[in-house]
Design a protein around this motif. Structure first.
Motif, PDB file in Angstrom:
ATOM      1  N   ASN A 100     -93.541 -22.263  25.005  1.00 56.28           N
ATOM      2  CA  ASN A 100     -92.443 -23.213  24.619  1.00 56.28           C
ATOM      3  C   ASN A 100     -93.084 -24.508  24.628  1.00 56.28           C
ATOM      4  N   TYR A 101     -93.060 -25.370  23.627  1.00 56.91           N
ATOM      5  CA  TYR A 101     -93.458 -26.844  23.313  1.00 56.91           C
ATOM      6  C   TYR A 101     -92.250 -27.690  23.157  1.00 56.91           C
ATOM      7  N   ASP A 102     -90.884 -27.082  23.152  1.00 61.18           N
ATOM      8  CA  ASP A 102     -89.787 -27.727  23.468  1.00 61.18           C
ATOM      9  C   ASP A 102     -88.777 -27.409  24.892  1.00 61.18           C
ATOM     10  N   GLU A 103     -88.711 -28.548  25.753  1.00 65.33           N
ATOM     11  CA  GLU A 103     -88.106 -28.188  26.819  1.00 65.33           C
ATOM     12  C   GLU A 103     -86.446 -27.837  26.518  1.00 65.33           C
ATOM     13  N   SER A 104     -85.935 -28.374  25.734  1.00 68.82           N
ATOM     14  CA  SER A 104     -84.454 -28.044  25.408  1.00 68.82           C
ATOM     15  C   SER A 104     -84.321 -26.876  24.927  1.00 68.82           C
ATOM     16  N   SER A 105     -85.285 -25.934  24.552  1.00 74.01           N
ATOM     17  CA  SER A 105     -85.167 -24.463  24.271  1.00 74.01           C
ATOM     18  C   SER A 105     -85.323 -23.390  25.449  1.00 74.01           C
ATOM     19  N   ASN A 106     -85.754 -23.952  26.579  1.00 75.36           N
ATOM     20  CA  ASN A 106     -85.751 -23.259  27.758  1.00 75.36           C
ATOM     21  C   ASN A 106     -84.598 -22.290  27.953  1.00 75.36           C
ATOM     22  N   SER A 107     -83.458 -22.715  27.761  1.00 78.99           N
ATOM     23  CA  SER A 107     -82.433 -21.717  27.877  1.00 78.99           C
ATOM     24  C   SER A 107     -82.055 -20.774  26.881  1.00 78.99           C
ATOM     25  N   LEU A 108     -82.534 -21.030  25.727  1.00 75.01           N
ATOM     26  CA  LEU A 108     -82.733 -20.107  24.705  1.00 75.01           C
ATOM     27  C   LEU A 108     -83.592 -18.927  25.129  1.00 75.01           C
ATOM     28  N   PHE A 109     -84.478 -19.295  25.720  1.00 71.12           N
ATOM     29  CA  PHE A 109     -85.503 -18.322  25.873  1.00 71.12           C
ATOM     30  C   PHE A 109     -85.321 -17.577  27.374  1.00 71.12           C
ATOM     31  N   LYS A 110     -84.260 -18.231  28.170  1.00 72.93           N
ATOM     32  CA  LYS A 110     -83.872 -17.296  29.379  1.00 72.93           C
ATOM     33  C   LYS A 110     -82.744 -16.478  28.634  1.00 72.93           C
ATOM     34  N   TRP A 111     -82.169 -16.692  27.575  1.00 73.12           N
ATOM     35  CA  TRP A 111     -81.273 -15.681  27.000  1.00 73.12           C
ATOM     36  C   TRP A 111     -81.958 -14.584  26.368  1.00 73.12           C
ATOM     37  N   TYR A 112     -83.301 -14.964  25.794  1.00 74.89           N
ATOM     38  CA  TYR A 112     -84.020 -14.275  25.110  1.00 74.89           C
ATOM     39  C   TYR A 112     -84.694 -13.035  26.236  1.00 74.89           C
ATOM     40  N   GLN A 113     -85.040 -13.742  27.329  1.00 76.09           N
ATOM     41  CA  GLN A 113     -85.482 -12.792  28.477  1.00 76.09           C
ATOM     42  C   GLN A 113     -84.442 -11.705  28.754  1.00 76.09           C
ATOM     43  N   GLN A 114     -83.236 -12.044  28.939  1.00 74.08           N
ATOM     44  CA  GLN A 114     -82.303 -10.936  28.961  1.00 74.08           C
ATOM     45  C   GLN A 114     -82.333 -10.088  28.165  1.00 74.08           C
ATOM     46  N   LEU A 115     -82.110 -10.450  26.878  1.00 76.35           N
ATOM     47  CA  LEU A 115     -81.862  -9.710  25.752  1.00 76.35           C
ATOM     48  C   LEU A 115     -82.998  -8.428  25.575  1.00 76.35           C
ATOM     49  N   VAL A 116     -84.116  -8.974  25.887  1.00 79.16           N
ATOM     50  CA  VAL A 116     -85.235  -8.255  25.923  1.00 79.16           C
ATOM     51  C   VAL A 116     -85.545  -7.056  26.917  1.00 79.16           C
ATOM     52  N   ALA A 117     -85.503  -7.723  28.206  1.00 83.62           N
ATOM     53  CA  ALA A 117     -85.741  -6.799  29.389  1.00 83.62           C
ATOM     54  C   ALA A 117     -84.698  -5.910  29.695  1.00 83.62           C
ATOM     55  N   GLU A 118     -83.392  -6.260  29.241  1.00 82.49           N
ATOM     56  CA  GLU A 118     -82.136  -5.371  29.671  1.00 82.49           C
ATOM     57  C   GLU A 118     -82.297  -4.248  28.557  1.00 82.49           C
ATOM     58  N   SER A 119     -82.583  -4.494  27.307  1.00 86.24           N
ATOM     59  CA  SER A 119     -82.481  -3.742  26.151  1.00 86.24           C
ATOM     60  C   SER A 119     -83.497  -2.707  26.059  1.00 86.24           C
ATOM     61  N   LEU A 120     -84.781  -3.162  26.601  1.00 83.66           N
ATOM     62  CA  LEU A 120     -85.781  -2.518  26.368  1.00 83.66           C
ATOM     63  C   LEU A 120     -86.733  -1.584  27.646  1.00 83.66           C
ATOM     64  N   GLY A 121     -86.086  -2.331  28.918  1.00 83.81           N
ATOM     65  CA  GLY A 121     -86.629  -2.036  29.900  1.00 83.81           C
ATOM     66  C   GLY A 121     -85.937  -0.747  30.569  1.00 83.81           C
ATOM     67  N   LYS A 122     -86.423   0.414  30.165  1.00 81.36           N
ATOM     68  CA  LYS A 122     -85.772   1.836  30.542  1.00 81.36           C
ATOM     69  C   LYS A 122     -86.754   2.825  30.263  1.00 81.36           C
ATOM     70  N   ASN A 123     -86.554   4.028  31.084  1.00 79.52           N
ATOM     71  CA  ASN A 123     -87.574   5.442  30.597  1.00 79.52           C
ATOM     72  C   ASN A 123     -88.794   4.960  30.868  1.00 79.52           C
ATOM     73  N   SER A 124     -89.226   4.315  31.846  1.00 81.20           N
ATOM     74  CA  SER A 124     -90.350   3.685  32.248  1.00 81.20           C
ATOM     75  C   SER A 124     -91.093   3.038  30.960  1.00 81.20           C
ATOM     76  N   LYS A 125     -90.620   2.214  30.038  1.00 80.16           N
ATOM     77  CA  LYS A 125     -90.933   1.547  29.089  1.00 80.16           C
ATOM     78  C   LYS A 125     -90.456   0.238  29.235  1.00 80.16           C
ATOM     79  N   GLY A 126     -90.901  -0.808  28.377  1.00 81.09           N
ATOM     80  CA  GLY A 126     -90.125  -2.085  28.405  1.00 81.09           C
ATOM     81  C   GLY A 126     -91.276  -3.134  27.816  1.00 81.09           C
ATOM     82  N   VAL A 127     -90.789  -4.260  27.943  1.00 82.22           N
ATOM     83  CA  VAL A 127     -91.535  -5.448  27.454  1.00 82.22           C
ATOM     84  C   VAL A 127     -91.106  -6.653  28.446  1.00 82.22           C
ATOM     85  N   LEU A 128     -92.044  -7.211  29.134  1.00 83.34           N
ATOM     86  CA  LEU A 128     -91.475  -8.059  30.152  1.00 83.34           C
ATOM     87  C   LEU A 128     -91.930  -9.719  29.247  1.00 83.34           C
ATOM     88  N   PRO A 129     -90.485 -10.311  29.101  1.00 79.52           N
ATOM     89  CA  PRO A 129     -90.625 -11.527  28.764  1.00 79.52           C
ATOM     90  C   PRO A 129     -90.905 -12.696  29.630  1.00 79.52           C
TER      91      PRO A 129
END
Length: 387
Positions: free
Chosen positions: A228-257
């Motif tokens: 991320n080259y834009d600090e004002s977008s850090n909160s956007l990617f904290k939102w993205y972290q939850q979206l990806v981690a909680e949605s795909l992190g199950k059944n011994s699978k997942g993506v770590l953002p």
């Protein structure tokens, strides 16, 4: 170009879109027509459970304190930080149990917005109890729960959190759009779903992107590093972290953002990215800016004369281009987003892109992208210990 607002470069090796993925996308589009489906909240036909009269009353406040965990606050904070230059009113976020939290002392009229889908979120209940003042608004499900009962007791305004919309997918519903209204933003401009799904170029890029991600994950590349080259977008990617981690992190699978701030992390983490384990894929993210802070030519030594014709922005861009070039040489998979203009439309397009991407990726991985069963275990164990 992904849209007129966003310049997008897909992964270098493009995959043929699988028939199964096309089917999942068609189902998603079909579900957007159903009023009791969370995809419908992405559309401009979704009806909020707040009205204009309530908005007029709420907008009289000058300061807003938002209490919520995860998706109950991350979306609103992403909006606030990304578009802060256009927002005159002040917002504070209470999104963790932290002794550093402070009671905001001000004579200006303050509204406390307490958000929890279940209405029983422990951290939200505690923060609301300790830090909030008298003027309160609650966003929660229309059922028997702690926060709803408290709101009824206090005779506070209550806005319904639709029970079919999970927290991490709620940014384009009341949870994100009510705060956006109070920020003075145009919520209609966030709703880009209808236009985007009718844009063949956008759809093709989206689906090719998901197909490539799916194949990268199958090859055990499960760390998603956001450069991320834009600090004002850090909160956007904290939102993205939850979206990806909680949605795909199950059944011994997942993506770590993981969010990496560039170019600062060139001097700490880049060595690992370039020569460490090959289990990562990368997203370059930047926002084109109109600022043009110049180098002070008088202070530059002669052996660094090449800097004299540059600005802060052009130097950062050179570093980004150099990093991409090295990634290509080392055959490191990456995609790239550049927001051409910061506004409601561009942010709404990013929200929509990432949510659809995550849902489709979950379907391809044979996962339910809408539940989070293991998190509930910690909630139950915490309650047992406190009792």
């Amino acid at each position: 170009m992904l849209t007129k607002n966003i310049k997008f470069s897909n992964f270098k090796k493009k995959k043929k879109i699988h028939t199964k993925l096309k089917f999942f996308f068609k189902v998603l589009v079909y579900n957007s027509l159903k009023k009791e489906n969370l995809i419908h909240s992405f559309t401009n036909n979704f009806h909020y459970s707040f009205n204009k009269n309530l908005l007029i009353k709420l907008k009289r406040n000058k300061i807003f304190q938002i209490y919520g965990m995860g998706g109950s606050s991350l979306g609103a904070q992403a909006i606030y930080d990304f578009l802060k230059i256009n927002i005159k009113k002040r917002f504070y976020f209470f999104d963790n149990l932290d002794e550093q939290n402070q009671i905001i002392k001000t004579k200006k009229k303050t509204l406390n917005i307490i958000i929890s889908k279940s209405g029983n979120t422990l951290e939200t209940i505690v923060n609301e109890n300790i830090y909030s003042s008298n003027n309160k608004l609650y966003i929660t499900e229309k059922r028997n729960n702690y926060l709803r009962n408290l709101a009824l007791k206090l005779k506070s305004d209550i806005i319904e959190h639709k029970n079919f919309i999970g927290g991490r997918y709620s940014v384009l519903s009341e949870v994100g759009m009510l705060p956006a209204e109070l920020m003075g933003l145009n919520t209609k401009k966030f709703k880009r779903f209808n236009k985007l799904i009718s844009n063949k170029y956008f759809v093709n890029n989206l689906l090719t992107n998901v197909e490539t991600l799916y194949h990268l994950i199958k090859r055990k590349k499960t760390n998603s590093i956001i450069l991320n080259y834009d600090e004002s977008s850090n909160s956007l990617f904290k939102w993205y972290q939850q979206l990806v981690a909680e949605s795909l992190g199950k059944n011994s699978k997942g993506v770590l953002p993981f969010i990496s701030n560039l170019p600062k992390d060139n001097h700490s983490l880049m060595q690992l990215y370039l020569d460490g384990n090959k289990n990562c894929f990368f997203t370059f993210f930047d926002v084109r800016t109109q600022t043009n802070t110049k180098i002070n030519k008088k202070k530059i030594f002669s052996n660094y004369n090449y800097l004299k014709r540059h600005s802060l922005q052009s130097i950062k861009q050179a570093q980004k281009q150099a990093t991409k070039k090295v990634f290509k040489i080392k055959n490191i998979p990456f995609r790239s987003f550049e927001v051409l203009k910061k506004n409601e439309e561009s942010l709404g397009e990013l929200f929509t892109f990432f949510m659809i991407e995550t849902i489709l990726l979950g379907k391809m991985m044979k996962l339910n992208p809408f539940d989070q069963p293991s998190v509930e275990l910690i909630k139950k164990e915490t309650k047992k210990i406190l009792i």
